[in-house]
Write a protein that holds these residues in place. Structure first.
Motif, PDB file in Angstrom:
ATOM      1  N   SER A   1     -35.295 -15.504  28.338  1.00  0.00           N
ATOM      2  CA  SER A   1     -34.357 -16.445  28.946  1.00  0.00           C
ATOM      3  C   SER A   1     -34.070 -16.076  30.396  1.00  0.00           C
ATOM      4  O   SER A   1     -33.990 -16.953  31.267  1.00  0.00           O
ATOM      5  N   TYR A   2     -33.942 -14.765  30.669  1.00  0.00           N
ATOM      6  CA  TYR A   2     -33.667 -14.357  32.040  1.00  0.00           C
ATOM      7  C   TYR A   2     -34.857 -14.624  32.944  1.00  0.00           C
ATOM      8  O   TYR A   2     -34.700 -15.052  34.099  1.00  0.00           O
TER       9      TYR A   2
ATOM     10  N   ILE B   1     -37.117 -16.982  32.661  1.00  0.00           N
ATOM     11  CA  ILE B   1     -37.182 -18.420  32.946  1.00  0.00           C
ATOM     12  C   ILE B   1     -36.193 -18.784  34.048  1.00  0.00           C
ATOM     13  O   ILE B   1     -36.524 -19.507  34.999  1.00  0.00           O
ATOM     14  N   TYR B   2     -34.973 -18.261  33.944  1.00  0.00           N
ATOM     15  CA  TYR B   2     -33.968 -18.557  34.971  1.00  0.00           C
ATOM     16  C   TYR B   2     -34.370 -17.932  36.309  1.00  0.00           C
ATOM     17  O   TYR B   2     -34.169 -18.529  37.371  1.00  0.00           O
TER      18      TYR B   2
ATOM     19  N   TYR C   1     -30.448 -24.630  35.410  1.00  0.00           N
ATOM     20  CA  TYR C   1     -29.925 -24.798  34.059  1.00  0.00           C
ATOM     21  C   TYR C   1     -30.731 -25.856  33.304  1.00  0.00           C
ATOM     22  O   TYR C   1     -31.030 -25.719  32.123  1.00  0.00           O
TER      23      TYR C   1
ATOM     24  N   MET D   1     -34.051 -24.615  32.145  1.00  0.00           N
ATOM     25  CA  MET D   1     -33.837 -23.689  31.039  1.00  0.00           C
ATOM     26  C   MET D   1     -33.653 -24.455  29.734  1.00  0.00           C
ATOM     27  O   MET D   1     -34.220 -24.107  28.692  1.00  0.00           O
TER      28      MET D   1
ATOM     29  N   SER E   1     -30.009 -27.390  23.039  1.00  0.00           N
ATOM     30  CA  SER E   1     -30.467 -26.768  24.295  1.00  0.00           C
ATOM     31  C   SER E   1     -30.595 -27.804  25.397  1.00  0.00           C
ATOM     32  O   SER E   1     -30.165 -27.579  26.539  1.00  0.00           O
TER      33      SER E   1
ATOM     34  N   GLY F   1     -28.170 -27.891  28.666  1.00  0.00           N
ATOM     35  CA  GLY F   1     -28.744 -27.801  30.001  1.00  0.00           C
ATOM     36  C   GLY F   1     -28.369 -28.981  30.861  1.00  0.00           C
ATOM     37  O   GLY F   1     -28.036 -28.822  32.051  1.00  0.00           O
TER      38      GLY F   1
END
Length: 453
Positions: A47-48, A50-51, A57, A60, A381, A385
């Motif tokens: 997840s980190y 991707i960000y 957001y 993600m 999700s 987002g």
């Protein structure tokens, strides 16, 4: 399959850990414990990363949505096949495929060639694997634990294991990120992926070391679609199971959506990076672990319905509080409370569903449970987002908390009917002592559940 139980009624920690008397479950428990730490490391790093690569957001949410689509589509069909297949063999294969996915991610990250598109493709692949792995592991617990009276303890210990790993995994990932910070964020994430791949070796060895009785499977089989419809009618036709599945789906769509936003919250609200995200997730794991240990200490399945309603409400209140703070210590404390509430709700739902489900439909029922838990998550999700992109993460988390309070209230209002229909099943399966049956019969007229609705 044999039990290593000692004579007499287990007490104290022996009672809390009583499902570990079964050799196969003990092997699974410790092997899975190592693997789950790696899984949580990969979740945080993924997840980190991707960000870090996109800074959005919305993207993600899109990546999380697309990575979970295979689970949404294939899990119900997987349930039909799992009622026919050897669950042990299925889990060995799915764990091996998940290990391959982790090693491929590690190779791409450590060679600095990883892109959001490649992360998406490998995430979709893992989603397809999980469509079979999640319901298979849930249904497999019954094969590892002989005594039905110990089933709730085994499920609670599974939850303890999962959330203990949520406590340790992100903390280890944060430490790895700190140790490899000089090599860059992508390399740090790559090391987390690599360690996750290695961790699967433990659970695969444990699975191969098991000694299992041959599982009886139906010799007469209908078409997959016909059996899927039968499983759907059974799962959603019996009101207690239906209400639990709907509550789990609500939690997945609205309550758990805050987790998708955690990398952005760590950066924008708490002004940190992957280590900060790790501490926040570890705090959630602390609370969830406490809730799971409490559930493992319980002696009875009846009464869990009250914990389900209370846990959902506690989860919602903690999310509302978390949305309003920007002090890391306070935020971690509120996430610990949220983790406890979520655990009391979801693990209790799992236990009750496993207890109520008919044996010949267990794979399909647990597939619908897995679908409610993970298959509906893509919608959450995407929704989280989109809302966070427009209104910001704190307001999105606040909306999640309010949604959980509403869901808890609706479930609580249906408790009298829930008990009236579920208690006959508990009595039939010997889960209510004879001395208490008369009191229950005096409280409400109870009717047996239909085999099919």
């Amino acid at each position: 399959m044999s039990s290593d139980s000692a004579a007499g009624e287990p007490r104290g920690w022996k009672f809390v850990l009583r499902a570990l008397r079964y050799r196969n479950y003990r092997l699974f428990f410790f092997g899975q414990g190592v693997s789950l730490i790696g899984t949580w490391m990969q979740r945080l790093a993924m997840s980190y990363l991707i960000y870090y690569l996109t800074g959005s957001y919305w993207l993600m949410g899109v990546v999380a949505f697309l990575s979970m689509i295979p689970t949404s589509i294939f899990t119900p069909f997987a349930g039909v096949l799992l009622d026919r297949w050897n669950l042990h063999r299925v889990i060995v294969i799915t764990q091996a495929l998940a290990m391959l996915q982790a090693f491929l991610l590690a190779g791409l990250a450590l060679t600095q060639t990883v892109t959001p598109g490649e992360i998406l493709v490998l995430s979709v692949f893992l989603g397809l694997v999980n469509a079979f792995d999640m319901p298979a592991r849930q249904a497999f617990v019954v094969q590892m634990v002989e005594g039905r009276e110990d089933l709730s303890n085994a499920i609670a210990l599974n939850s303890t294991l999962f959330n203990g790993a949520q406590l340790v995994g992100p903390a280890v990932a944060a430490a790895v990120a700190g140790a490899f910070a000089a090599l860059g964020e992508i390399n740090a994430a790559g090391m987390c992926f690599l360690l996750n791949g290695v961790s699967f070796v433990a659970v695969i060895i444990a699975l191969l070391a098991m000694r299992l009785r041959p599982r009886e499977v139906p010799t007469q089989r209908r078409e997959v679609l016909a059996e899927l419809v039968e499983g759907f009618r059974y799962s959603f036709g019996f009101p207690p199971i239906r209400s639990l599945l709907l509550l789990i789906a609500t939690t997945s769509v609205f309550g758990m959506s805050y987790a998708v936003l955690m990398p952005g919250i760590a950066r924008q609200v708490y002004h940190g990076g992957m280590p900060t995200q790790g501490w926040l997730l570890s705090a959630t794991g602390v609370g969830a672990l406490c809730g799971a240990l409490y559930l493992a200490s319980r002696r009875k399945v009846p009464g869990l319905e009250r914990l389900i309603a209370g846990g959902a409400a506690l989860f919602g209140l903690a999310l509302i509080g978390f949305s309003a703070v920007n002090v890391l210590g306070l935020g971690m404390g509120l996430l610990a409370v949220a983790g406890m509430g979520r655990m009391l709700q979801t693990a209790s739902c799992n236990t009750v569903i496993q207890t109520l489900a008919e044996e010949d439909k267990r794979g399909r029922v647990m597939a619908f449970y897995a679908w409610s838990f993970a298959g509906t998550a893509p919608l959450g999700s995407l929704l989280a987002g989109g809302v966070a992109h427009v209104w910001g993460a704190p307001l999105t988390v606040w909306c999640s908390g309010v949604s959980m309070l509403i869901a808890a209230g609706l479930f609580f209002a249906g408790l009298p009917r829930f008990r009236r229909l579920a208690h006959p099943v508990y009595i039939e399966r010997g889960l209510i002592p004879p001395s208490e049956i008369g009191d229950l019969l005096g409280q409400a007229e109870m009717v047996p559940p239909p085999q099919e609705a």
